[in-house]
Design a protein around this motif. Structure first.
Motif, PDB file in Angstrom:
ATOM      1  N   PRO A 324       0.819  -1.230   0.000  1.00  0.00           N
ATOM      2  CA  PRO A 324       0.000   0.000   0.000  1.00  0.00           C
ATOM      3  C   PRO A 324       0.845   1.268   0.000  1.00  0.00           C
ATOM      4  CG  PRO A 324      -0.904  -1.635   1.509  1.00  0.00           C
ATOM      5  CD  PRO A 324       0.413  -2.179   1.046  1.00  0.00           C
ATOM      6  N   ARG A 325       1.872   1.318   0.846  1.00  0.00           N
ATOM      7  CA  ARG A 325       2.725   2.515   0.906  1.00  0.00           C
ATOM      8  C   ARG A 325       3.504   2.702  -0.393  1.00  0.00           C
ATOM      9  NH1 ARG A 325       8.230   2.986   2.684  1.00  0.00           N
ATOM     10  NH2 ARG A 325       8.187   0.773   3.203  1.00  0.00           N
ATOM     11  N   ILE A 326       4.037   1.611  -0.955  1.00  0.00           N
ATOM     12  CA  ILE A 326       4.861   1.710  -2.168  1.00  0.00           C
ATOM     13  C   ILE A 326       4.017   2.132  -3.364  1.00  0.00           C
ATOM     14  CG2 ILE A 326       6.228   0.338  -3.795  1.00  0.00           C
ATOM     15  CD1 ILE A 326       7.176  -1.286  -1.328  1.00  0.00           C
ATOM     16  N   LEU A 327       2.824   1.522  -3.505  1.00  0.00           N
ATOM     17  CA  LEU A 327       1.966   1.882  -4.639  1.00  0.00           C
ATOM     18  C   LEU A 327       1.459   3.319  -4.518  1.00  0.00           C
ATOM     19  CD1 LEU A 327      -0.067  -1.431  -5.112  1.00  0.00           C
ATOM     20  CD2 LEU A 327       1.868  -0.598  -6.448  1.00  0.00           C
ATOM     21  N   ALA A 328       1.230   3.781  -3.293  1.00  0.00           N
ATOM     22  CA  ALA A 328       0.819   5.181  -3.106  1.00  0.00           C
ATOM     23  C   ALA A 328       1.943   6.117  -3.560  1.00  0.00           C
ATOM     24  CB  ALA A 328       0.461   5.428  -1.639  1.00  0.00           C
ATOM     25  N   ASN A 329       3.185   5.814  -3.193  1.00  0.00           N
ATOM     26  CA  ASN A 329       4.332   6.620  -3.639  1.00  0.00           C
ATOM     27  C   ASN A 329       4.471   6.577  -5.155  1.00  0.00           C
ATOM     28  OD1 ASN A 329       5.131   7.462  -1.094  1.00  0.00           O
ATOM     29  ND2 ASN A 329       6.431   5.670  -0.751  1.00  0.00           N
ATOM     30  N   PHE A 330       4.238   5.382  -5.740  1.00  0.00           N
ATOM     31  CA  PHE A 330       4.345   5.215  -7.192  1.00  0.00           C
ATOM     32  C   PHE A 330       3.354   6.137  -7.906  1.00  0.00           C
ATOM     33  CE2 PHE A 330       3.176   3.213 -11.198  1.00  0.00           C
ATOM     34  CZ  PHE A 330       4.412   2.894 -11.745  1.00  0.00           C
ATOM     35  N   GLY A 331       2.100   6.145  -7.409  1.00  0.00           N
ATOM     36  CA  GLY A 331       1.094   6.997  -8.029  1.00  0.00           C
ATOM     37  C   GLY A 331       1.403   8.477  -7.886  1.00  0.00           C
ATOM     38  N   LYS A 339       7.188  12.659  -3.524  1.00  0.00           N
ATOM     39  CA  LYS A 339       8.609  12.791  -3.285  1.00  0.00           C
ATOM     40  C   LYS A 339       9.383  12.204  -4.458  1.00  0.00           C
ATOM     41  CE  LYS A 339       8.220  12.374   1.743  1.00  0.00           C
ATOM     42  NZ  LYS A 339       8.623  11.581   2.931  1.00  0.00           N
ATOM     43  N   SER A 340      10.420  12.938  -4.889  1.00  0.00           N
ATOM     44  CA  SER A 340      11.222  12.416  -6.000  1.00  0.00           C
ATOM     45  C   SER A 340      12.077  11.241  -5.555  1.00  0.00           C
ATOM     46  CB  SER A 340      12.118  13.520  -6.575  1.00  0.00           C
ATOM     47  OG  SER A 340      13.004  14.005  -5.573  1.00  0.00           O
ATOM     48  N   MET A 341      12.361  11.144  -4.236  1.00  0.00           N
ATOM     49  CA  MET A 341      13.142  10.021  -3.730  1.00  0.00           C
ATOM     50  C   MET A 341      12.505   9.481  -2.456  1.00  0.00           C
ATOM     51  SD  MET A 341      17.173   9.633  -2.711  1.00  0.00           S
ATOM     52  CE  MET A 341      17.043  10.106  -0.996  1.00  0.00           C
ATOM     53  N   VAL A 342      12.363   8.154  -2.398  1.00  0.00           N
ATOM     54  CA  VAL A 342      11.890   7.487  -1.195  1.00  0.00           C
ATOM     55  C   VAL A 342      12.988   6.533  -0.732  1.00  0.00           C
ATOM     56  CG1 VAL A 342       9.419   7.672  -1.610  1.00  0.00           C
ATOM     57  CG2 VAL A 342      10.694   5.841  -2.690  1.00  0.00           C
ATOM     58  N   SER A 343      13.145   6.404   0.578  1.00  0.00           N
ATOM     59  CA  SER A 343      14.274   5.651   1.133  1.00  0.00           C
ATOM     60  C   SER A 343      13.819   4.373   1.817  1.00  0.00           C
ATOM     61  CB  SER A 343      15.036   6.526   2.137  1.00  0.00           C
ATOM     62  OG  SER A 343      15.533   7.684   1.519  1.00  0.00           O
ATOM     63  N   ILE A 359      14.892   4.866  -3.946  1.00  0.00           N
ATOM     64  CA  ILE A 359      14.363   4.986  -5.305  1.00  0.00           C
ATOM     65  C   ILE A 359      14.153   6.457  -5.631  1.00  0.00           C
ATOM     66  CG2 ILE A 359      12.521   4.344  -6.901  1.00  0.00           C
ATOM     67  CD1 ILE A 359      11.927   1.941  -5.143  1.00  0.00           C
ATOM     68  N   LYS A 360      14.821   6.909  -6.688  1.00  0.00           N
ATOM     69  CA  LYS A 360      14.593   8.251  -7.229  1.00  0.00           C
ATOM     70  C   LYS A 360      13.804   8.070  -8.521  1.00  0.00           C
ATOM     71  CE  LYS A 360      18.993   8.732  -6.922  1.00  0.00           C
ATOM     72  NZ  LYS A 360      20.401   9.157  -7.045  1.00  0.00           N
ATOM     73  N   VAL A 379      20.851  -0.012  -0.546  1.00  0.00           N
ATOM     74  CA  VAL A 379      21.341   0.523   0.729  1.00  0.00           C
ATOM     75  C   VAL A 379      21.291  -0.545   1.824  1.00  0.00           C
ATOM     76  CG1 VAL A 379      20.676   2.881   0.152  1.00  0.00           C
ATOM     77  CG2 VAL A 379      19.025   1.391   1.318  1.00  0.00           C
ATOM     78  N   THR A 380      21.219  -1.832   1.395  1.00  0.00           N
ATOM     79  CA  THR A 380      21.118  -2.917   2.380  1.00  0.00           C
ATOM     80  C   THR A 380      22.331  -2.940   3.303  1.00  0.00           C
ATOM     81  OG1 THR A 380      19.877  -4.197   0.739  1.00  0.00           O
ATOM     82  CG2 THR A 380      20.724  -5.386   2.648  1.00  0.00           C
ATOM     83  N   ALA A 381      23.534  -2.813   2.706  1.00  0.00           N
ATOM     84  CA  ALA A 381      24.753  -2.859   3.516  1.00  0.00           C
ATOM     85  C   ALA A 381      24.768  -1.706   4.522  1.00  0.00           C
ATOM     86  CB  ALA A 381      25.980  -2.801   2.609  1.00  0.00           C
TER      87      ALA A 381
END
Length: 778
Positions: A324-331, A339-343, A359-360, A379-381
Motif C-alpha cells: 500500500p505505501r509503495i503503490l501510493a508513492n508510485f502513483g 517525493k522524488s526520492m523514497v528511502s 528509489i529516485k 542501501v542494504t549494507a
C-alpha cells in the motif's frame, strides 16, 4: 494475427482455366453416363435375367426327369430309391452353376431348409423363406444380408424350390467398367487441353511476372537493379513502371540510411549509459505497473534475467505488507506531486531474500505511454551496518549498565553488611537468654529470619559487584549440574514445586572448562529456580542438558557467540515464557517476576549474567510466550588436564611411536590444539593452513596420516584436498574432522579411504582413538 499467403498469379490463371474445363468434363461424364450406360445396363440385365430363367428351368427339368424315371419303374413308393434320386438331382442342379458365369444355384425345401448350394453360405444351418411366384418373375432379394437378383421355381412333387441367383456385385460389374472407361477417356482429353494452356500461360505471363517478383524482392533486400524488356504490351508497360519506381526508391533509400545511421549512433550512446549505469534502472508503465525496461544493474541487484523482470509488475518485487505505501508513492511520483526520492524501500529478490533500496523516480513518456523512470540504489549494507552499530551500542549500554549497577551494588552491600550484622547476630544471642515460653520469642525469630534474607541479598550484591572469578580451576559442567541436583538448595526447591518434572541429559564426553565451581553452581541454581517459577505447578517440566559444540561461524542471538570450542549448558522450561519487552531487561538486578519472599532476591539472573561474562562466555535466550523459555550458556573449553593419572592412562592407551602426522586446518587455534594433543601422545606433527598448502607439502614429502578439516574457507575443502593427494599418494591414510554432523561430503571422503571421522571440538580420547585406529588399519 497470422498473415495469409497469397495465391501466385500463375496459379490463379491456371485455376481460372481449370475450373471451367473441369465443369465441362463433369457435364460430359453425366451426359455420357445417362445416354450410354443406361442402354448397356438394360442389355446386361436382360441377358442375366434370361440366363437366370434358363438355369432355374434346367433345374426344374432335372427334377421332372428323375420323377418320370421313378414313375416308369413304378418305384415312386420306394423311399430309399426316392432319397437316392433326390440327392442325385440336387447335385446335378448344383452343377448347373458351371454353365453360367456368376450364377449360383440352390435347392430349398418347402419349410425353408437349404438342401444344396453351389457356394459356401455364411450360416452354419442356412434357412431361406420363399413364397410361390409366377413362372417368369425375376426378383431382387437379400439372401442373409447379401443383395441378389433371383429366379426360382417350385417342384410340388418333392416340395422343392429350385433357385437360380446372381450377386449384385457380379451383375453390375460390366456397368461399372463401362463408366470407368467413359470417365477416363473424358478426363484424359481435358488433361491434355489443360497442359497446353499451362505451357502458354507459363511462357507469356508467368515467367515475366516471376522475374518482376524476384526483382521486387531484391529491392526489399537493398538491390535496386532495373529490368530490361523488349515487349510493348501490358507486361512491358509494367516493367517500365517498375524501373521508374526503383529509381525513386534508390534515392529515398540513401536518405533513410543516413537518418538511420545517425539514429543508431544516438541510440547507442543512450543504451551505453542505460546499461553501464551502476544504479539499477527500471521503467514501469503507470497504468498497468508493468516493467518495460530493466538495465543490467537492476537485474544483478534483484537476481532476475531481463526477460523475466520485464514481464513482471511493480507489486511482484515488493513484500505484500509494504505494497500500500509503495503503490501510493508510485502513483504520486507518476503525477509529479510526490517525493522524488523514497528511502529504505524493501525489494524481494529472486531467491526470496529482501534488500533495501533508495528509489529516485520521475514521470516520462515512452512510446506514447506514461511511465515512471526509477533509479534504484542498494542501501542494504548501509542499513545492516546501521542495525549492527545500534545492536553494538545496545550491548555496550547494557554492559555499562550492568557494570554501573555492580559498582553501586558493591558500595551498598558493604554498608548493608555492617548494618545487618546486628540484625543477624543479636537476635540469636537474645534467643539464647530468653526462656522458651517468652512471648518475645516469636517476634525475635522473625527479626532473625528477615536479617538472614537480607544477608542473602547482600551476598548476591557482593557476587554481582565482584565481577571477577577469584578461584579458577579446571572443572566440568556435568559435575556442577550433578552436585547441584544433590544439594540441599535443590531439595528445598522441590518442596515448593513438587509436581515439576526435571529431565537431565548430560553428554558423557563433555569437555572441561576453567572457572569457579561455586559461581557456576549458583548459576545453575538460579536458572533452575527461575524455570520452576515459570512452569505450571501442577505439571511443569524442566530440562537440563549439556553438549560440546564447535562454532565455526558467529552465532547471532541475545549475545553474539564467537567461533571456538564450547561446553554448552541448556536449561529449558515449558512455562509462560518471557514477553519481548521484558526479555531485554531479564538480567537486570531486581527486575523479577518471581514470588517475592519465596523464590529469591531479584538478583538471580544478574548473577547468572555476571558469572557467564566472568568466565568469558556467552548467553543466548529464546522465549515464546505460553510455550516456554530456553537459556543456553556457552563456556570456552580448556585443554588443561583435570586429573593427572587420567592423562597418564590416556597417553599410555593412545601413545604413538613417532609417526608423522600432517594436520590441515584453516583456523590457527584448531591447528594448535590438535598439534599439542598429538605431540603429547608421541607423534611427529606438522601443520598446513589450507588444502593447497597441504598438497604442496605432500608433493615434496609425505606423512603417515592426514587430519583434514572438512570446511576450509575460501579455498579447497577437506574432500577436494584428499582427492588431489590420492592422485600421487593412492594409499594415503586420512582422518576427516568437522564441527558439523556427518554429511554427504564426509561420507564421500570415507568412501575414498578416510575411514575415521572426528567431530570437533577435539578431546584427547576422540582424536587419540581415531589416529590409533587409522594407523593400525590395513
Amino acid at each position: 494475427m497470422k498473415k495469409e499467403t497469397p495465391v501466385p498469379f500463375q496459379k490463379r490463371i491456371l485455376l481460372a482455366i481449370l475450373l471451367p474445363v473441369l465443369a465441362v468434363g463433369i457435364v460430359i461424364c453425366l451426359v455420357s453416363t445417362t445416354l450410354i450406360t443406361a442402354p448397356i445396363f438394360d442389355d446386361i440385365q436382360a441377358r442375366i435375367d434370361s440366363e437366370l430363367k434358363h438355369a432355374s428351368n434346367m433345374a426344374l427339368q432335372i427334377c421332372e426327369n428323375h420323377l418320370n424315371y421313378l414313375l416308369d419303374l413304378r418305384l415312386e413308393d420306394d423311399r430309399e430309391m426316392n432319397n437316392a434320386l433326390k440327392i442325385e438331382a440336387a447335385k446335378e442342379i448344383k452343377a448347373i452353376t458351371s454353365r453360367f458365369k456368376g450364377i449360383q444355384m440352390m435347392v430349398v425345401s418347402g419349410d425353408g431348409r437349404v438342401l444344396e448350394a453351389s457356394e459356401a453360405l455364411a450360416e452354419a444351418k442356412p434357412h431361406l423363406s420363399l413364397v410361390k411366384q409366377k413362372r417368369d418373375d425375376i426378383r431382387n432379394l437379400s439372401f442373409w444380408g447379401n443383395p441378389v437378383r433371383t429366379h426360382y421355381l417350385y417342384f410340388p412333387f418333392w416340395d422343392w424350390y429350385v433357385v437360380g441367383y446372381i450377386h449384385e456385385k457380379d451383375y453390375q460389374a460390366p456397368l461399372v467398367m463401362a463408366r470407368r472407361i467413359i470417365y477416363t477417356g473424358t478426363f484424359g482429353v481435358l488433361a491434355a487441353i489443360w497442359l497446353v494452356l499451362l505451357v502458354v500461360v507459363r511462357n507469356l505471363i508467368s515467367t515475366p511476372l516471376r522475374r518482376l517478383a524476384n526483382a521486387t524482392r531484391k529491392v526489399a533486400d537493398g538491390d535496386f537493379s532495373m529490368l530490361s524488356t523488349s515487349r510493348s504490351d501490358e507486361i512491358g508497360q509494367v516493367v517500365d513502371t517498375f524501373n521508374t519506381m526503383v529509381g525513386g526508391l534508390e534515392r529515398k533509400n540513401r536518405e533513410v540510411s543516413d537518418l538511420i545511421g545517425a539514429l543508431k549512433e544516438s541510440e547507442k550512446r543512450y543504451r551505453d549509459i542505460f546499461n553501464g549505469a551502476s544504479e539499477g534502472i527500471l521503467v514501469a508503465e503507470v497504468a498497468t505497473k508493468r516493467f518495460r525496461y530493466a538495465n543490467p544493474a537492476i537485474c544483478r541487484m534483484l537476481g532476475y534475467p531481463e526477460a523475466t523482470l520485464t514481464a513482471m509488475h511493480v507489486q511482484d518485487i515488493h513484500p505484500k505488507e509494504d505494497l500500500p505505501r509503495i503503490l501510493a508513492n508510485f502513483g504520486q511520483q507518476a503525477r509529479g506531486n510526490g517525493k522524488s526520492m523514497v528511502s529504505d524501500i524493501p525489494c524481494t529478490c529472486s531467491d526470496g531474500s529482501v534488500i533495501f533500496v533508495d528509489i529516485k523516480a520521475t514521470p516520462v513518456i515512452f512510446d506514447g505511454v506514461g511511465c515512471n523512470l526509477g533509479f534504484f540504489t542498494d542501501v542494504t549494507a548501509r542499513r545492516t551496518a546501521s542495525a549492527e552499530r545500534k545492536e553494538l551500542e545496545n550491548r555496550l549500554h547494557r554492559s555499562e549498565k550492568m557494570e554501573a549497577i555492580g559498582l553501586l551494588a558493591g558500595g551498598v552491600a558493604h554498608d548493608l553488611n555492617n548494618i545487618l550484622s546486628g540484625l543477624v547476630s543479636y537476635p540469636e544471642l537474645l534467643l539464647m537468654d530468653l526462656p522458651e515460653e517468652s512471648p518475645l520469642h516469636g517476634p525475635i525469630r522473625t527479626i532473625e529470619n528477615s536479617g538472614k534474607r537480607a544477608a542473602a541479598i547482600v551476598q548476591d550484591l557482593l557476587t554481582l559487584a565482584r565481577r571477577g572469578v577469584a578461584v579458577s580451576q579446571v572443572t566440568n559442567l556435568n559435575r556442577i549440574v550433578t552436585d547441584y541436583l544433590q544439594s540441599p538448595e535443590h531439595e528445598k526447591l522441590k518442596t515448593y514445586h513438587r509436581n515439576v518434572i526435571i529431565d537431565v541429559n548430560l553428554e558423557d564426553s563433555l569437555l572441561d572448562i576453567k572457572g569457579s565451581p561455586i559461581h557456576l553452581s549458583k548459576t545453575v541454581m538460579n536458572l533452575v529456580s527461575n524455570a520452576a517459577e515459570a512452569t505450571d505447578p501442577a505439571k511443569g517440566a524442566i530440562t537440563l542438558s549439556t553438549r560440546n559444540q564447535y562454532v565455526d561461524r558467529p552465532i547471532r542471538g541475545y549475545d553474539e557467540v564467537r567461533e571456538g570450542d564450547y561446553a554448552v549448558l541448556t536449561v529449558t522450561d515449558d512455562g509462560i515464557g518471557i514477553a519481548a519487552e521484558d526479555l531485554k531487561r531479564v538480567f537486570e538486578p531486581f527486575y523479577s517476576k518471581k514470588v517475592m519472599g519465596r523464590s529469591g532476591t531479584g538478583l538471580g539472573m544478574a548473577v547468572v549474567w555476571g558469572t557467564v561474562k566472568d568466565h568469558n562466555g556467552y548467553i543466548d535466550v529464546v522465549s515464546i510466550q505460553n510455550r516456554g523459555t530456553t537459556f543456553e550458556l556457552y563456556f570456552p573449553v580448556t585443554r588443561e588436564i583435570r586429573v593427572a593419572d587420567t592423562e597418564t592412562r590416556l597417553v599410555k592407551d593412545f601413545a604413538g611411536n613417532g609417526q608423522k602426522i600432517l594436520v590441515v586446518d584453516d583456523i590457527p587455534d584448531q591447528r594448535e590444539i590438535a598439534t599439542r594433543i598429538l605431540s603429547r601422545l608421541g607423534y611427529a606433527v606438522e601443520s598446513a593452513a589450507s588444502g593447497e598448502a597441504a598438497i604442496e607439502y605432500m608433493q615434496s614429502g609425505g606423512a603417515d596420516l592426514l587430519i583434514l578439516d572438512m570446511i576450509m574457507d575460501p579455498g579447497m575443502d577437506g574432500l577436494d584436498t584428499y582427492r588431489q593427494i590420492l592422485k600421487f599418494h593412492p594409499n594415503q591414510k586420512a582422518i576427516i574432522a568437522s564441527g558439523f554432523s556427518e554429511n554427504d561430503r564426509v561420507r564421500e571422503a570415507q568412501r575414498l579411504g578416510a575411514r575415521q571421522y572426528v567431530k570437533k571440538p577435539y578431546t584427547l580420547e576422540s582424536i587419540g582413538l581415531a589416529v590409533k585406529t587409522e594407523l593400525n588399519s590395513g
